[in-house]
Design a protein around this motif. Structure first.
Motif, mmCIF file in Angstrom:
data_model
loop_
_atom_site.group_PDB
_atom_site.id
_atom_site.type_symbol
_atom_site.label_atom_id
_atom_site.label_comp_id
_atom_site.label_asym_id
_atom_site.label_seq_id
_atom_site.Cartn_x
_atom_site.Cartn_y
_atom_site.Cartn_z
ATOM 1 N N SER A 298 -86.076 -41.904 -18.127
ATOM 2 C CA SER A 298 -86.913 -41.119 -17.220
ATOM 3 C C SER A 298 -88.115 -40.495 -17.915
ATOM 4 N N ASN A 299 -88.114 -40.484 -19.244
ATOM 5 C CA ASN A 299 -89.220 -39.853 -19.964
ATOM 6 C C ASN A 299 -90.548 -40.527 -19.635
ATOM 7 N N GLY A 300 -91.526 -39.738 -19.243
ATOM 8 C CA GLY A 300 -92.866 -40.244 -18.971
ATOM 9 C C GLY A 300 -93.021 -40.947 -17.647
ATOM 10 N N ARG A 301 -91.948 -41.137 -16.904
ATOM 11 C CA ARG A 301 -92.049 -41.818 -15.619
ATOM 12 C C ARG A 301 -92.255 -40.806 -14.495
ATOM 13 N N VAL A 302 -93.000 -41.215 -13.498
ATOM 14 C CA VAL A 302 -93.345 -40.338 -12.383
ATOM 15 C C VAL A 302 -92.867 -40.977 -11.087
ATOM 16 N N SER A 303 -92.300 -40.153 -10.211
ATOM 17 C CA SER A 303 -91.822 -40.625 -8.910
ATOM 18 C C SER A 303 -92.824 -40.266 -7.829
ATOM 19 N N GLN A 304 -92.922 -41.132 -6.848
ATOM 20 C CA GLN A 304 -93.801 -40.849 -5.710
ATOM 21 C C GLN A 304 -93.126 -39.950 -4.686
ATOM 22 N N GLY A 305 -91.842 -39.611 -4.915
ATOM 23 C CA GLY A 305 -91.117 -38.740 -4.000
ATOM 24 C C GLY A 305 -90.628 -39.466 -2.772
ATOM 25 N N TYR A 306 -90.123 -38.672 -1.830
ATOM 26 C CA TYR A 306 -89.582 -39.257 -0.605
ATOM 27 C C TYR A 306 -89.530 -38.184 0.466
ATOM 28 N N SER A 307 -89.813 -38.569 1.687
ATOM 29 C CA SER A 307 -89.657 -37.695 2.839
ATOM 30 C C SER A 307 -89.217 -38.551 4.008
ATOM 31 N N GLY A 308 -88.003 -38.299 4.485
ATOM 32 C CA GLY A 308 -87.504 -39.101 5.585
ATOM 33 C C GLY A 308 -86.050 -38.842 5.862
ATOM 34 N N PRO A 309 -85.423 -39.708 6.660
ATOM 35 C CA PRO A 309 -84.012 -39.519 7.023
ATOM 36 C C PRO A 309 -83.117 -39.463 5.798
ATOM 37 N N SER A 310 -81.976 -38.786 5.961
ATOM 38 C CA SER A 310 -81.067 -38.565 4.834
ATOM 39 C C SER A 310 -80.183 -39.791 4.601
ATOM 40 N N ASN A 311 -80.812 -40.920 4.346
ATOM 41 C CA ASN A 311 -80.115 -42.125 3.938
ATOM 42 C C ASN A 311 -80.199 -42.202 2.419
ATOM 43 N N SER A 312 -79.047 -42.082 1.748
ATOM 44 C CA SER A 312 -79.039 -41.952 0.294
ATOM 45 C C SER A 312 -79.725 -43.124 -0.389
ATOM 46 N N GLU A 313 -79.430 -44.356 0.031
ATOM 47 C CA GLU A 313 -79.988 -45.500 -0.678
ATOM 48 C C GLU A 313 -81.484 -45.649 -0.411
ATOM 49 N N ASN A 314 -81.917 -45.401 0.822
ATOM 50 C CA ASN A 314 -83.352 -45.455 1.094
ATOM 51 C C ASN A 314 -84.111 -44.430 0.257
ATOM 52 N N ALA A 315 -83.539 -43.226 0.157
ATOM 53 C CA ALA A 315 -84.185 -42.188 -0.634
ATOM 54 C C ALA A 315 -84.223 -42.578 -2.106
ATOM 55 N N LEU A 316 -83.130 -43.141 -2.615
ATOM 56 C CA LEU A 316 -83.084 -43.572 -4.008
ATOM 57 C C LEU A 316 -84.115 -44.659 -4.272
ATOM 58 N N ARG A 317 -84.202 -45.607 -3.358
ATOM 59 C CA ARG A 317 -85.149 -46.710 -3.531
ATOM 60 C C ARG A 317 -86.586 -46.186 -3.570
ATOM 61 N N ALA A 318 -86.890 -45.211 -2.710
ATOM 62 C CA ALA A 318 -88.245 -44.659 -2.682
ATOM 63 C C ALA A 318 -88.549 -43.848 -3.931
ATOM 64 N N VAL A 319 -87.578 -43.077 -4.412
ATOM 65 C CA VAL A 319 -87.791 -42.260 -5.614
ATOM 66 C C VAL A 319 -88.060 -43.144 -6.827
ATOM 67 N N LEU A 320 -87.417 -44.308 -6.892
ATOM 68 C CA LEU A 320 -87.577 -45.193 -8.039
ATOM 69 C C LEU A 320 -88.763 -46.145 -7.898
ATOM 70 N N ALA A 321 -89.363 -46.209 -6.717
ATOM 71 C CA ALA A 321 -90.459 -47.155 -6.494
ATOM 72 C C ALA A 321 -91.595 -46.921 -7.490
ATOM 73 N N GLY A 322 -92.023 -47.996 -8.145
ATOM 74 C CA GLY A 322 -93.120 -47.896 -9.087
ATOM 75 C C GLY A 322 -92.743 -47.433 -10.470
ATOM 76 N N THR A 323 -91.466 -47.091 -10.698
ATOM 77 C CA THR A 323 -91.043 -46.615 -12.019
ATOM 78 C C THR A 323 -90.579 -47.740 -12.922
ATOM 79 N N GLY A 324 -90.310 -48.910 -12.344
ATOM 80 C CA GLY A 324 -89.807 -50.022 -13.136
ATOM 81 C C GLY A 324 -88.314 -49.998 -13.342
ATOM 82 N N LEU A 325 -87.627 -48.992 -12.810
ATOM 83 C CA LEU A 325 -86.173 -48.893 -12.981
ATOM 84 C C LEU A 325 -85.454 -49.528 -11.793
ATOM 85 N N THR A 326 -84.284 -50.022 -12.045
ATOM 86 C CA THR A 326 -83.439 -50.579 -10.998
ATOM 87 C C THR A 326 -82.133 -49.802 -10.958
#
Length: 857
Positions: A72-100
């Protein structure tokens, strides 16, 4: 590595890779005064550092997120705002970070970077983590787990008593719930109705220990003659949702002016009544007990010995609580009634109390121990605008109860009798606002509250008295006192992720005002309209406390997670106070006092392996004098307006250990041990006044210092079918110094002698679960040694004492179905005749059987 507290995952990976695995917990442990986060239909996570976004995600969804801290060092998340679906939120938080990510359990996720050998990366070259067994919880259960584990994850001595533990052995008196907590004893536990007067490591009375109910304070002190002064707080055990205990000077709003510690009692919330996944719920409890009888008419001298049976139904309690929770609204209402008569002392081994025998005979009725109380609780919570929460609450407690002055309990037995009952009524109003937007820099809380205590307590003497000689009848004189206490605080928490580790800051201000309006010593008609001052030699010797005492505080605390194994905590608190005497004897120019002090605290925590912590801390605190000590007192005492405030300086070293999967895949172990040295400078003591004939014989003065040192340990082990808890307190040394060159034992006439605990106190609880945990049986052993300080045997001292004792309790709980549970308890199985530690001259109840039924719908 950055590890969020709250997760303990049993895996050999922790040992093989030592300090390189980070985890985000189901939910972050909250301060004792905070409530569990309410479920919402949407999740809002701000853009920013990935570590902060993952922490927020874990807290909001209950996911267990495992990853190497370096990912996680140096990586930035675009955040998330939406329904409380855990996997959708996780996918959005990781978008653009290169992590899976990959789900390794229903609520467990492991993160990895493509092209590395870390964790699950997919394909034939994947390196699998060892099997990770995680038992997750959600909603109220997750919040309760976090509260229970918090004392084993933080520096300093703290404890948590769950509602389950309260129910197990806490339905006799509210003070019984502390018997399994090291370093904590409820003094005078069988006198004063449902009041709670807490002693923490020898600190007690005169606001040294603050007992806060939902963050409020009930300011109520009562003079008990040779038993000293007690600090009373009233609560029905059926309305307790949990108790958090901090020992010694404490940060935050509740710690202002309290040097012995803070006992935070949380009353029931809707989440305690409504089951997960439901929108409303009802809990009904009803119980009965034996070994107590309705008190006889006042001035009855003959003690009865015919204790009623369980099914005589002469004693009972009942409560009903109803709660509802929706997306934007929670509500709970509860009412509790409790009625018990004078209990009967035990019969076995009465010779152990030879020389310390109270006036209650073995197996006989203990006069003035009855209680008849009614309690009411209402709370409502509204969540609005996504970020805002407002909670309003009201509690009411009223009781008629028996009590007696110490002189009546040990003097000539011919005068030991039933008195007219005392009475008390309390009202508490609370309002709590929270603003928690997406930003990690803002988590704002604003609290305002008020409490009202109206009490009439009985101060009967050991002889019926002589109206012509004294001007009053001491056989039935009440002390009438009324106190309003107002308080408020504002504080904010900021979480900052830096290149040097995670930083959590909490800062704010608080204010408290006590407005005491005691009335003069009453006589004749025993009503407030007929009260008048008692005058001896031209001086008012029994003047009540009338005036105000306020305490303001600016506070800040910081936690810096420097590395995955090193953490620092520090705090600064500035406390200021003022006292204004409004009594009839107030003298202009001497009727006001004020002062203040800056109090620091610092601690360091080292975690060489996950779950095992070593810590050291130092903390200071200020305890301002009280109105009773400086201005007015009904305790035959000359007040001293020139008293200096007490200054507490404590240090402590200790260790915590928390691990799931200790001996088996599913067991849990929790260990905590510490060595403490507590110094109290300018300790305020009652001493001889030397004022001459016709004047009160006591006054208050500052001793140079008082000191207690000792060891504490607590342990919990739970293997499913078997569980156990243990607590041990051992005081290794003490010291009272009247001045820098005159140190030794206790001071004659000193109230503090009654506050000195037993040298050794041990509590061990063990139990078994059967039939898929529907049946639970268990028992508890409690042992108390002699008082730490030998008691002066002179007639002038008259300090209450006890003999060493060991008592056994047992209990059984059976779920008749999903909704109904039957509980049976047996206290003092051996029917021992004994006086409980710090319980005055009142013997403890003999063998008592309690049965209760709890229904949830």
């Amino acid at each position: 590595m950055f590890r969020v507290p709250g997760l303990r995952v049993p895996s050999r990976v922790f040992m093989l890779r030592t300090l390189f695995l980070a985890s985000a917990a189901i939910s972050l442990p909250l301060p004792a005064s905070a409530q569990a986060p309410a479920a919402t239909s949407e999740i809002r996570i701000a853009s920013g550092p990935l570590t902060a976004a993952l922490n927020r995600l874990a807290s909001a969804t209950g996911l267990q997120i495992l990853y190497d801290a370096g990912l996680s060092n140096g990586r930035v998340s675009q955040g998330y705002s939406g329904p409380s679906n855990s996997e959708n939120a996780l996918r959005a938080v990781l978008a653009g970070t290169g992590l899976t990510y990959v789900f390794t359990g229903a609520r467990t996720v492991t993160l990895s970077a493509p092209g590395t050998s870390e964790g699950f990366v997919g394909g034939d070259d994947a390196v699998m983590l060892d099997t990770i067994d995680v038992t997750t919880a959600s909603g109220a259960a997750a919040a309760e787990t976090a509260r229970r584990d918090a004392p084993y994850q933080k520096p300093g001595s703290s404890a948590y008593i769950s509602a389950e533990q309260v129910e197990r052995f806490g339905n006799s008196t509210a003070g019984d719930v502390f018997k399994s907590t090291p370093g904590v004893i409820a003094s005078g536990n069988h006198s004063g109705g449902a009041s709670v007067d807490v002693n923490i490591r020898g600190m007690q009375g005169q606001s040294r220990v603050k007992v806060a109910i939902d963050g409020t304070q009930q300011s109520s002190t009562t003079w008990r003659g040779y038993l000293g002064v007690d600090e009373r707080v009233y609560i029905d055990p059926d309305l307790i949702g949990g108790i958090n205990i901090e020992k010694g000077p404490t940060g935050g709003a509740e710690g202002a002016g309290a040097t012995g510690g803070v006992v935070g009692i949380r009353t029931l919330n809707a989440e305690d009544i409504v089951r997960d996944g439901e929108t409303y719920g009802v809990r009904f409890k009803a119980g009965t007990s034996d070994n107590a009888i309705d008190p006889a008419a006042r001035n009855t001298f003959d003690q009865r010995t015919d204790a009623p049976d369980l099914f005589d139904l002469e004693n009972g309690s009942a409560s009903i609580a109803a709660g509802a929770t929706t997306e934007n609204f929670d509500f709970i209402a509860a009412v509790a009634r409790r009625k018990t008569g004078n209990y009967f002392a035990g019969e076995r081994d009465p010779t152990a109390l030879d020389g310390k025998r109270p006036n209650t005979a073995p197996g006989a009725e203990a006069f003035n121990t009855s209680e008849d109380s009614l309690s009411l609780l209402m709370k409502g919570t509204v969540r609005f605008g996504d970020d805002h929460t407002l909670k309003l609450g009201y509690t009411r407690f009223e009781s008629d109860f028996g009590e007696a002055m110490g002189s009546l309990l040990f003097n000539n037995a011919d005068y030991y009798r039933q008195l007219k009952l005392s009475s008390v009524a309390t009202d508490t109003f609370t309002s709590n606002y929270r603003y928690d937007p997406v930003s990690e820099l803002v988590d704002l809380r604003v609290n305002a509250w008020a409490s009202h205590v109206d009490q009439d307590t009985r101060i009967a003497q050991a002889v019926p008295g002589n109206l012509e000689q004294w001007g009053y009848i001491p056989a039935d004189d009440p002390r009438c006192a009324e106190t309003w206490t107002y308080g408020g605080d504002v504080n904010n928490t900021s979480r900052i992720d830096t290149a040097f580790g995670g930083l959590v800051l909490n800062y704010g201000a608080s204010y408290l005002l006590e407005d005491a309006n005691g009335e003069a010593f009453c006589s004749r008609g025993f009503t407030r309209d007929s009260c008048f001052p008692i005058i001896v030699g031209g001086a008012v010797v029994l003047q009540p406390s009338v005036g105000t005492r306020d305490i303001g505080s600016l506070f800040s605390t910081g936690e810096w997670q420097a590395t995955d194994w090193l953490k620092f905590n520090a705090g600064l608190r500035y406390d200021t106070y003022s006292l204004v005497d409004k009594g009839p004897e107030a003298v202009a120019g001497e009727d006001e006092r004020d002062g203040g002090r800056l109090n620091p605290s610092i601690s360091v925590t080292v975690e060489p392996i996950p779950g095992f912590q070593l810590y050291a801390l130092y903390a200071e605190g200020l305890r301002p004098p009280t109105l009773r000590e400086t201005m007015g007192s009904d305790g035959n005492v000359i007040s001293n307006p020139d008293l200096d405030p007490e200054v507490q300086k404590n240090w402590e070293v200790g260790a915590n250990y928390l691990k799931d999967g200790f001996l088996t895949d599913s067991d849990k172990v929790r260990l905590k041990g510490s060595y403490f040295v507590n110094h109290s400078e300018n300790y305020i003591s009652r001493v001889p006044s030397n004022a001459g004939p016709g004047q009160p014989v006591f006054t208050f003065d500052n001793l140079d210092r008082a000191m207690f040192s000792g060891f504490e340990a607590s342990a919990q082990y739970d293997a499913g079918v078997f569980f156990s808890e243990a607590a041990v307190t051992y005081y290794s040394d003490y010291e009272f110094c009247r001045d820098s060159s005159n140190c030794g034992g206790t001071v004659q006439y000193d109230y503090a002698v009654n506050h000195i605990p037993p040298e050794i106190f041990v509590s061990v609880t063990a139990g078994l679960r059967f039939f898929d945990e529907k049946l639970v049986i268990g028992g508890r052993m409690i042992h108390a040694s002699d008082r730490l300080v030998p008691v002066d045997s002179s007639d002038a001292q008259r300090t209450a004492d006890w003999a060493p004792y060991t008592v056994y309790d047992a209990y059984a709980s059976y779920e008749l179905n999903d909704n109904v549970t039957l509980d049976i308890k047996a206290e003092n199985l051996g029917d021992l005749y004994y006086i409980g530690a710090m319980d005055g001259w009142t013997p403890a109840p003999g063998r008592t059987i309690r049965a209760s039924l709890t229904a949830r719908f």
